[in-house]
Write an enzyme that holds these catalytic residues in place. Structure first.
Site, mmCIF file in Angstrom:
data_model
loop_
_atom_site.group_PDB
_atom_site.id
_atom_site.type_symbol
_atom_site.label_atom_id
_atom_site.label_comp_id
_atom_site.label_asym_id
_atom_site.label_seq_id
_atom_site.Cartn_x
_atom_site.Cartn_y
_atom_site.Cartn_z
ATOM 1 N N HIS A 86 36.409 45.645 48.574
ATOM 2 C CA HIS A 86 35.243 45.256 48.247
ATOM 3 C C HIS A 86 35.040 44.092 49.373
ATOM 4 C CE1 HIS A 86 37.379 41.813 45.806
ATOM 5 N NE2 HIS A 86 36.519 41.125 46.346
ATOM 6 N N ASP A 221 41.456 48.791 44.929
ATOM 7 C CA ASP A 221 40.794 47.861 45.779
ATOM 8 C C ASP A 221 41.417 47.550 47.082
ATOM 9 O OD1 ASP A 221 38.673 46.240 46.704
ATOM 10 O OD2 ASP A 221 38.541 45.054 44.599
ATOM 11 N N SER A 651 40.510 37.067 47.430
ATOM 12 C CA SER A 651 40.222 38.427 47.681
ATOM 13 C C SER A 651 41.115 38.856 48.909
ATOM 14 C CB SER A 651 39.030 39.193 47.583
ATOM 15 O OG SER A 651 38.516 39.046 46.169
HETATM 16 N N1 ARG Z 1 35.419 40.269 41.011
HETATM 17 C C1 ARG Z 1 35.902 40.432 42.276
HETATM 18 C C2 ARG Z 1 35.734 39.090 43.239
HETATM 19 O O1 ARG Z 1 35.163 38.310 42.648
HETATM 20 C C3 ARG Z 1 35.525 41.682 42.599
HETATM 21 C C4 ARG Z 1 34.222 41.783 43.229
HETATM 22 C C5 ARG Z 1 33.851 43.153 43.824
HETATM 23 N N2 ARG Z 1 33.623 44.101 42.869
HETATM 24 C C6 ARG Z 1 32.576 44.626 42.097
HETATM 25 N N3 ARG Z 1 32.715 45.331 41.135
HETATM 26 N N4 ARG Z 1 31.474 43.857 42.261
HETATM 27 O O2 ARG Z 1 35.293 39.227 44.430
HETATM 28 N N1 GLU Z 2 37.173 39.079 43.842
HETATM 29 C C1 GLU Z 2 37.375 37.719 44.084
HETATM 30 C C2 GLU Z 2 37.169 37.540 45.647
HETATM 31 O O1 GLU Z 2 36.208 38.198 46.365
HETATM 32 C C3 GLU Z 2 38.693 37.169 43.890
HETATM 33 C C4 GLU Z 2 38.935 36.941 42.615
HETATM 34 C C5 GLU Z 2 38.516 35.719 41.997
HETATM 35 O O2 GLU Z 2 37.594 34.909 42.058
HETATM 36 O O3 GLU Z 2 39.482 35.036 41.625
HETATM 37 O O4 GLU Z 2 37.633 36.644 46.393
#
Ligand code: ARG
Ligand code: GLU
Length: 716
Positions: A86, A221, A651
């Site tokens: 991502h 991921d 991330s």
């Molecule tokens: N929650 C994770 C972060 O904050 C992954 C985000 C990307 N994935 C998604 N399905 N939108 O970045």
């Molecule tokens: N998916 C998040 C990012 O893009 C990390 C997850 C979080 O926020 O801890 O940094």
């Protein structure tokens, strides 16, 4: 009895110490002072200098800021980098077309010549960080707050300039603890970063937005990039003559696996947290800001989703946009639940009472802190409606409606032409022209039409007229959605790439005339003007007042807690967080394991649902049990949870074991713990990582790109 009571208390304190050990995002240069002993007690086998050392290569030399808001780490001596799928999503998406849809099919360079360049993508290596508080506060004693700010800005500019060595480094001085402390960060920024590999979305984004922020999780991921440098290993713009970057350090990779209770450390760049905010701010977030933004995004997502489901083209065009809108939207929902469950507002109130008692005892309440808290109460009353308006403008006008994002650029051109800024006009027209192909590649007019009409209705209905320009109110009263499209949207040149391009190549006077009468540009201009004049300055000044008071309050907290380790809010710089591999109990009666496996992917398989459509090749591997060295007890591990305090920006961060070997790549947090940016809960807060063995399995067995493993250092 008393003895038993005392030992019970002792036991409780021990538990608290042990649990709270996992909270905190620590500054690498202060590990020696604050954390290393505890880390070693928890099992870490290396020293603080192994993590961060200015004079010798250390772990920090293998960790980068990837792009603008992620982390990545180096895993080979030839500049190979791993981060999240991502995090590379925009790049992967930008190389995707219907004919060659690498978002869906994945991409693997089978030789270095096949790696794809990514204009604009950078990785930043931290050369060093340093406490520069003294220099920043130099000559500020005895000044008024306003004068102090001026001198501080000057001092910062000077420090940054000096440290940049004539532009060789990117330098930033950032405040910590609301400006009670300042750190300098010096980066070397590499600009030739090429895409090496990405699994298909059905692996890299498996579970999609449905599983996002959730456990149990089965997302692969990760993506691979390679950093290129000039012949002297220095940063350079893309050139076919560039060579793979030779790092000072790279991470060895362990395929030995982990057990619950094993030490883990995450070393990355958490973006922004607010651990010290007052109860006023927490209730504002909980009762107003999160619900408002969730509501607006509900609309955006429903519109985009419906169109994505109808057309493959739209799905490719909007996948990255959808993911990014959905990401914060979902997090805010988890955050609200978590804050409520923790009774966060009352906990903050209680902390403020304790603080007050401390201040009274020390004779500093009346003169120093009482005024601060009184001002908080007042300022927040005024701030709430303004930040609400700002949230609406941000979500709708500044980054909701797509033609508005073009309009904002044309607006700049109008101003520059009107002000006869000849050179600026050339630049801004050039920039707009350059951005058009990318904009229109991912623009679907009928989707944006719906965003336009429906979001403007929300804006008009929800905000008090005081926060809206009169002509907008008039239009909205006069026109229904159809009319709004006919009289405004369809009359704009911004919906037509060819005409707009042609116009931008014509005489400036023509550009000016045409933009001036364009109804979308006019509407944007009016809304934007109202925002810039009536809302933003007020929000900025109230925010400044809050920040100034927070600085005083924070200084008090630091004094109250002096002698205890205290961590500053995240600021997108390198931090160490440590904890252990462990599952958790999300609800009464449920206990989550700390890991998931390939079997779970097969359980979720559903060809009908885009997010759960397991690739045939992966099924084959599963059935033939061709797991190589990547299995544990006959299963391929996929993801694991641990108790490291992470945030957005983490991330792609390396997750390492007690020996400093890479065991995973961090990519998410668990739903029940998403309030950890505001309040950490050791029971519920878990970070989610892809098990590095799953990444290797995909590279080697799934993609047949095993040649990439040859340059890695695998510890068996
Ligand atoms: N929650 C994770 C972060 O904050 C992954 C985000 C990307 N994935 C998604 N399905 N939108 O970045
Ligand atoms: N998916 C998040 C990012 O893009 C990390 C997850 C979080 O926020 O801890 O940094």
């Amino acid at each position: 009895m008393i003895k038993r009571f005392v030992s019970l208390i002792f036991f409780l304190i021990l538990i608290v110490v042990q649990l709270s050990a996992k909270e905190g995002m620590w500054i690498p240069v202060l590990l020696e002072k604050y954390n290393i002993e505890e880390m070693q007690d928890m099992g870490f086998k290396l020293s603080a200098k192994d993590i961060y050392d200015v004079n010798n290569a250390s772990m920090k030399d293998a960790v980068v800021i990837f792009g603008r808001g992620c982390t990545g780490e180096i895993i080979s001596n030839d500049g190979l980098l791993i981060t999240n799928h991502h995090c590379g999503y925009r790049q992967i998406q930008s190389h995707s077309t219907i004919e060659n849809d690498i978002l869906t099919n994945g991409f693997w360079a089978m030789s270095r010549g096949e790696e794809l360049q990514n204009p604009g993508l950078t990785v930043s290596f931290l050369e060093f960080m340093e406490d520069v508080s003294e220099k920043v506060f130099d000559n500020t004693e005895g000044l008024t707050e306003e004068d102090k700010d001026k001198i501080i800005s000057k001092n910062i500019a000077k420090i940054q300039l000096e440290a940049s060595e004539n532009g060789k480094y990117k330098t930033q001085v950032k405040p910590l603890f609301y400006g009670n402390q300042y750190f300098l960060y010096v980066y070397k920024v590499y600009k030739d970063v090429r895409l090496v590999g990405a699994p298909p979305s059905a692996i890299g984004k498996f579970g999609g937005d449905t599983d996002n922020w959730m456990w149990p999780r089965h997302t692969g991921d990760f993506s691979l990039f390679r950093i290129y440098a000039d012949k002297n290993n220095e940063p350079a713009e893309y050139s076919p003559d560039n060579v793979p970057y030779k790092p000072k350090r790279f991470f060895p990779i362990s395929v030995k696996g982990t057990q619950p209770g094993d030490f883990t450390m995450v070393f990355g760049n958490p973006g922004s947290t607010t651990q010290y905010i007052t109860s006023n701010e927490v209730s504002l977030i909980l009762d107003q800001r999160d619900p408002d933004r969730i509501k607006i995004r509900d609309k955006k997502l429903a519109i985009i989703k419906a169109d994505m489901e109808k057309s493959k083209k739209v799905r490719i065009q909007y996948s990255a946009k959808y993911a990014s809108i959905s990401n914060a939207w979902k997090k805010w929902q988890g955050e609200m639940l978590g804050l409520k469950r923790l009774d966060a507002v009352n906990k903050k109130i209680q902390f403020e009472k304790d603080f007050q008692n401390w201040a009274i005892e020390n004779g500093v309440w009346n003169n120093t802190y009482q005024p601060v808290f009184e001002e908080f109460d007042e300022v927040y009353k005024e701030y709430a409606p303004y930040i609400q308006a700002a949230d609406y403008y941000n979500e709708i006008v500044l980054r909701g409606i797509e033609v508005f994002s073009l309009a904002s650029k044309t607006n700049k051109i109008i101003n520059d032409i009107e002000n006869k800024q000849t050179e600026k006009v050339t630049n801004s027209i050039g920039e707009l022209l350059k951005s058009l192909p990318k904009f229109y590649k991912d623009y679907n007019q009928s989707t944006d039409e719906k965003l336009f009409t429906e979001l403007l209705v929300v804006l008009a209905n929800d905000l008090d007229s005081k926060y809206l320009p009169d002509d907008f109110i008039e239009i909205m009263e006069k026109y229904d959605n159809d009319k709004l499209l006919k009289k405004v949207y369809h009359k704009s040149i911004l919906t037509n790439q060819d005409k707009l391009t042609e116009l931008l190549h014509s005489e400036r006077e023509d550009v000016l005339q045409s933009f001036r009468k364009d109804p979308v540009i006019r509407l944007f201009k009016s809304l934007n003007f109202h925002y810039e004049v009536e809302i933003k300055p007020k929000v900025d000044s109230l925010k400044k007042q809050i920040q100034d008071n927070m600085k005083v309050y924070m200084a008090g907290i630091m004094e109250m807690k002096s002698g205890q380790p205290l961590y500053a809010d995240a600021n997108l710089t390198l931090r160490v967080t440590y904890g252990k591999v462990e599952g958790y109990s999300p609800k009464d009666g449920i206990k989550y394991k700390h890991y998931t496996t390939l079997s779970g992917i097969m359980e979720k398989d559903n060809p009908e649902i885009y997010d759960y459509d397991v690739p045939d090749r992966l099924k084959e591997l599963y059935h033939s049990k061709d797991f190589g060295i990547y299995e544990e007890d006959g299963k391929v591990p996929v993801c694991f949870t641990a108790s490291n305090h992470t945030s957005g920006g983490n991330s792609g961060s390396p997750v390492v074991n007690a020996n400093g070997e890479l065991i995973g790549v961090n990519f998410d947090r668990c739903w029940e713990g998403t309030m950890s940016d505001i309040m950490f809960d050791p029971e519920m807060c878990r970070n989610i990582s892809i098990d590095i063995r799953y990444a290797l399995f995909i590279i080697d067995k799934f993609a047949g790109a095993g040649y990439l493993l040859d340059e890695m250092k695998i510890v068996k």
